[in-house]
Scaffold this active site. Structure first.
Site, mmCIF file in Angstrom:
data_model
loop_
_atom_site.group_PDB
_atom_site.id
_atom_site.type_symbol
_atom_site.label_atom_id
_atom_site.label_comp_id
_atom_site.label_asym_id
_atom_site.label_seq_id
_atom_site.Cartn_x
_atom_site.Cartn_y
_atom_site.Cartn_z
ATOM 1 N N ASP A 35 0.827 -1.202 0.000
ATOM 2 C CA ASP A 35 0.000 0.000 0.000
ATOM 3 C C ASP A 35 0.868 1.261 0.000
ATOM 4 O OD1 ASP A 35 -2.342 1.789 0.739
ATOM 5 O OD2 ASP A 35 -3.291 -0.177 0.817
ATOM 6 N N HIS B 293 -4.048 6.063 3.140
ATOM 7 C CA HIS B 293 -4.708 4.803 2.792
ATOM 8 C C HIS B 293 -4.031 3.591 3.446
ATOM 9 C CE1 HIS B 293 -5.775 1.566 -0.154
ATOM 10 N NE2 HIS B 293 -6.914 2.215 -0.235
ATOM 11 N N SER C 43 -11.286 -1.132 -1.035
ATOM 12 C CA SER C 43 -10.026 -1.035 -0.286
ATOM 13 C C SER C 43 -10.229 -1.280 1.194
ATOM 14 C CB SER C 43 -9.451 0.376 -0.399
ATOM 15 O OG SER C 43 -8.587 0.495 -1.469
#
Ligand SMILES: *[C@@H]1O[C@H](CO)[C@@H](O)[C@H](O)[C@H]1NC(C)=O
Ligand SMILES: *[C@@H]1O[C@H](CO)[C@@H](O)[C@H](O)[C@H]1NC(C)=O
Ligand SMILES: *[C@@H]1O[C@H](CO)[C@@H](O)[C@H](O)[C@H]1NC(C)=O
Ligand SMILES: *[C@@H]1O[C@H](CO)[C@@H](O)[C@H](O)[C@H]1NC(C)=O
Ligand SMILES: *[C@@H]1O[C@H](CO)[C@@H](O)[C@H](O)[C@H]1NC(C)=O
Ligand SMILES: *[C@@H]1O[C@H](CO)[C@@H](O)[C@H](O)[C@H]1NC(C)=O
Ligand SMILES: *[C@@H]1O[C@H](CO)[C@@H](O)[C@H](O)[C@H]1NC(C)=O
Ligand SMILES: *[C@@H]1O[C@H](CO)[C@@H](O)[C@H](O)[C@H]1NC(C)=O
Length: 777
Positions: free
Chosen positions: A166, A227, A560
């Site tokens: 990520d 994220h 996600s």
């Protein structure tokens, strides 16, 4: 003899493939533009082509683990025969493929393709993280699913390692504290680029793998996007008391496997963009470091052409990870509700769609004629005045049967909007600035009408101003009321965070839908997990703009967010059953999934199509971690099954060679084929012609009580008959396998939807497979 003949053939086929790519590239970009390519190198070891898929798989250990160490130098020397500039070389791969990544022009690739060792070149695909929106939109807290059942004194995922690919991580966040955690297992071989002071027994590894995207460098893998931190905390964040955001939904936050270890591989940049060469290298590190689960909340860019598995770096990497016993859990994508929008749909991947949870920050919109609508507002003002306020809009028009509702942008006339509640559509403006504008214009409140295909939880608004987000259908009613009444007025009633919202969970409208284009005979997505308005850890750069204080947690939506829920749950299943294959873990998660919502009906779609969610949206259903730990039976698969499936799906030997490299190449005519419907998958897809029968077979492995009996119960739509044989399975031992068949026939006019289920019932277990039926005329 035969060996060289096959390779000779291989060489020409690849050259042809590459040439066609080159002609594309040349017409688009000119011949001298540098692009990242993955270059596949033929294994020069003097090996025979294996006769069976099992022979291929049996050599996995030899081939994958013990590669020579000086590979990079060798690859550089191969490259330098055509490209002397060493700086173009990016990575050598050792265990995931035979080959390297380099920056090349199309012309150079053509030159390389003339080399004897050349086995193929793939232009690096571009991926992006799969949140539905940027962190500009904010959200709230998520008790999401209740994992208490799966958690107990002995299993909170301890000793299991989850690798996350990520945007990096925020190492000193309280979600990554390691209080009372054991040290990582001795098999761990990873590295911490932050240095020992920032890694600990929770965050045991962190690597920057961005050399293809961002150029070479040695920076710590700090998460600037947010994220990676969010996703990591959902998978395995520690317990943090007093989590929440904007004063709503305060409680204890934790990941799905709160005592599992985490390793972050930063292969996506601060804009959420990820290069396939980096992603592939990150997967290789994760495998070699010793992770048990790999979590990928990213997908191909929408505009990337062709995404068959032999062109998709994630699928190529995941194949090898799966052979090593690692569960690979990937986001299905956020391109729903249109059909055929999935990615990450290789049969060896756990493909995760997103659901909406039962939590809502409720605001009730009441019209002066007494009608009420449930809306959503994350910011809940304490001092909303009593009484009705006139309703206004900025010129709503009807266009082709749809209401064209303008956003409330630009300079507003205080005399027209002052003291009123405005009806507006969503827009992408900075919510903080917008709130200031509303205040300046004296607006009392705003009703934001959702996009017509969005549910209320799909986008979290964070206006520091009284507002209510309503469904498009309700927005239409409110508008009709304004248009038909002289003194239209309304008010808001802020009710705070409510749980147990009716019809929960539901399928998130944005969640990408099947069918899988390369594998239409395998139902995808596999499973759904909570992915709308999920509260997770964020870096300190995330501010609550009403106070300018750093947020610890914030809301994000997307597949996600669903993916790390499944990665954490896979870690719990792995901890409970360390010897299960990735396919068995997938099967356990799928056959125990929930298909009913909290009203007792089938899980519905939060998108524009009312009624039960389609199988192409929901797969096997909503994950149920407690039941996944104890599934009773599993549908197992191994690497040789997957190779024969690829043979049975019309891939060429060379395309399969790319996917399975560095394993020796295969010849499908020797290893045999499995069709998609015959793959021992935990869901069933069957294609029927009128009045012809199709027999599919499956093998279940008993992982429950040694002596147990299961009775088949099958449902199909009217006009489709199905017979299970044998209909009774008697097991006498653990790990005993029994094969059964299902005979399908399309006998007459059918009822829709074309879905059914096969359930194996014992006194203790319910083992459910969804059945998807395709009619061929
Ligand atoms: C598998 O490995 C063994 C031992 O290294 C070797 O003798 C054999 O040729 C290999 N088989 C294949 C198919 O590569
Ligand atoms: C894989 O499973 C098949 C059954 O589908 C079995 O025949 C084969 O021996 C297995 N191969 C390996 C390498 O375990
Ligand atoms: C990226 O490049 C730097 C500088 O050359 C190198 O030290 C580092 O190992 C590379 N990263 C990876 C993941 O290979
Ligand atoms: C508003 O109402 C009028 C009649 O009162 C109608 O002619 C008009 O079409 C309506 N506008 C819209 C956009 O529906
Ligand atoms: C109030 O107005 C709404 C929207 O036009 C309409 O759907 C509803 O039937 C009205 N209610 C009453 C009691 O008239
Ligand atoms: C937050 O910071 C911005 C930009 O520095 C400033 O304009 C604003 O007034 C601040 N808000 C508060 C509540 O302090
Ligand atoms: C905890 O769960 C494991 C399986 O995950 C099970 O073996 C064990 O018996 C459970 N312990 C308790 C106390 O429930
Ligand atoms: C199957 O055959 C029967 C008898 O010939 C016929 O009535 C029926 O319509 C056929 N079914 C389908 C689906 O074509």
């Amino acid at each position: 003899m035969e060996f060289s003949k096959v390779h000779f053939l291989l060489f020409f086929v690849y050259s042809f493939l590459i040439l066609s790519q080159i002609s594309l590239a040349t017409s688009d970009n000119g011949n001298d533009q540098l692009k990242t390519y993955i270059v596949f190198v033929r294994d020069t070891a003097n090996r025979v082509i294996p006769a069976t898929a099992d022979d291929v798989i049996q050599n996995i250990t030899n081939n994958v683990i013990h590669k020579i160490e000086h590979l990079a130098e060798w690859y550089i020397s191969l490259l330098s025969s055509v490209v002397p500039d060493r700086s173009r070389f990016i990575y050598s791969y050792r265990s995931l493929i035979n080959g390297f990544a380099a920056q090349l022009t199309a012309q150079e690739v053509e030159e390389l393709s003339k080399q004897e060792w050349f086995a193929g070149a793939l232009p690096s695909k571009q991926y992006k993280i799969t949140t539905t929106h940027t962190p500009a939109f904010l959200g709230l807290h998520p008790p999401s699913i209740d994992p208490r059942g799966a958690w107990n004194i002995t299993n909170l995922g301890e000793g299991v390692i989850i690798g996350i690919i990520d945007t990096g991580i925020t190492p000193d966040h309280p979600s990554f504290r390691d209080d009372h955690l054991p040290p990582p297992p001795t098999k761990w071989r990873g590295h911490c680029d932050f240095g020992p002071s920032l890694c600990n027994k929770k965050l045991i590894g962190a690597r920057r793998v961005l050399n293809a995207t961002e150029g070479r460098g040695h920076y710590p893998p700090i998460d600037k996007e947010g994220h990676g931190t969010h996703v990591a905390s959902t998978a395995a964040g520690a317990f943090v008391n007093g989590a929440g955001a904007y004063g709503s939904a305060v409680g204890t936050a934790s990941g799905m496997a709160p005592r599992a270890h985490l390793a972050m591989y930063q292969a996506c940049n601060e804009y959420g963009r990820c290069d396939g060469a980096d992603v592939l290298k990150a997967m290789e590190y994760a495998i070699n470091d010793g992770v048990d689960v790999i979590s990928l909340s990213l997908g191909l860019m929408e505009n990337s052409d062709g995404h068959h598995v032999y062109e998709d770096h994630v699928a190529i990497g995941a194949f090898k990870a799966t052979l090593q016993g690692i569960v690979v859990s990937c986001a299905a994508g956020n391109s729903g509700p249109s059909l055929g929008t999935l990615n990450n749909d290789a049969p060896w991947i756990l493909t995760v769609g997103a659901s909406v949870t039962d939590r809502r920050e409720l605001v009730v919109v009441e019209l002066s004629n007494g009608t009420k609508f449930d809306g959503r507002a994350v910011m809940q003002p304490k001092n909303w005045p009593r009484g009705m306020f006139p309703l206004a809009h900025l010129g709503i028009k009807e266009l082709n049967g749809y209401l064209d509702i303008p956003p409330c942008t630009g300079k507003m006339d205080k005399r027209k909007v002052g003291g009123k509640i405005l009806v507006c559509s969503l827009d992408g403006e900075d919510p903080f600035q917008k709130s200031q504008e509303m205040r300046a214009a004296g607006v009392r409140g705003v009703i934001f009408v959702n996009l017509n295909y969005f549910g209320l939880e799909d986008i979290t608004l964070k206006y520091d101003f009284p507002y209510a987000q309503v469904l498009y259908a309700d927005g239409v009613k409110i508008f009709n009321y304004i248009n038909s009444s002289k003194n239209a007025a309304a008010t808001f009633s802020f009710r705070g965070t409510v749980m147990n919202k009716p019809h929960s969970p539901s399928l998130a409208s944005f969640s990408s839908r099947g069918p899988s284009l390369p594998f239409p005979g395998i139902l995808k997505p596999d499973i759904v997990g909570p992915g709308s308005s999920i509260l997770g850890a964020v870096p300190p750069t995330f501010l609550d703009r009403t106070t300018n204080k750093s947020l610890l947690f914030d809301f994000m939506s997307g597949t996600s967010m669903a993916t790390p829920h499944l990665s954490g749950i896979a870690a719990l299943v792995k901890k409970a059953h360390p010897n299960w294959s990735p396919a068995a873990i997938k099967s356990a998660i799928m056959t125990t999934a929930r298909i009913f919502d909290n009203n007792g009906g089938l899980i519905t779609d939060s998108g524009p199509i009312p009624g039960p969610a389609d199988l192409y949206g929901i797969g096997a259903g909503q994950v149920d971690p407690t039941r996944a730990i104890d599934p009773g039976l599993v549908y197992d698969l191994n690497g040789s099954d997957y190779i024969r499936l690829l043979c049975g799906s019309g891939l060429t030997d060379d395309q399969i060679g790319i996917i399975i490299s560095p394993l020796p190449p295969v010849t499908c005519s020797k290893v045999g084929k499995i069709s998609q419907e015959q793959l021992n998958y935990p869901s069933i897809t069957v294609s029927l012609k009128p009045n012809s029968t199709v027999v599919i077979s499956r093998t279940v492995t008993n992982v429950g009580l040694s002596a147990s009996t299961y009775q088949a119960k099958i449902n199909t739509p009217r006009g489709i008959s199905a017979v299970v044989q044998p209909a009774l399975l008697r097991f006498n031992a653990k790990n005993e396998k029994i094969t059964f068949t299902v005979t399908f026939k399309w006998t007459g006019s059918v009822s829709y939807p074309l879905r059914g289920q096969l359930v194996w019932l014992s006194s203790k277990q319910v083992v459910r497979s969804p059945i998807s039926i395709i009619l061929l005329n």
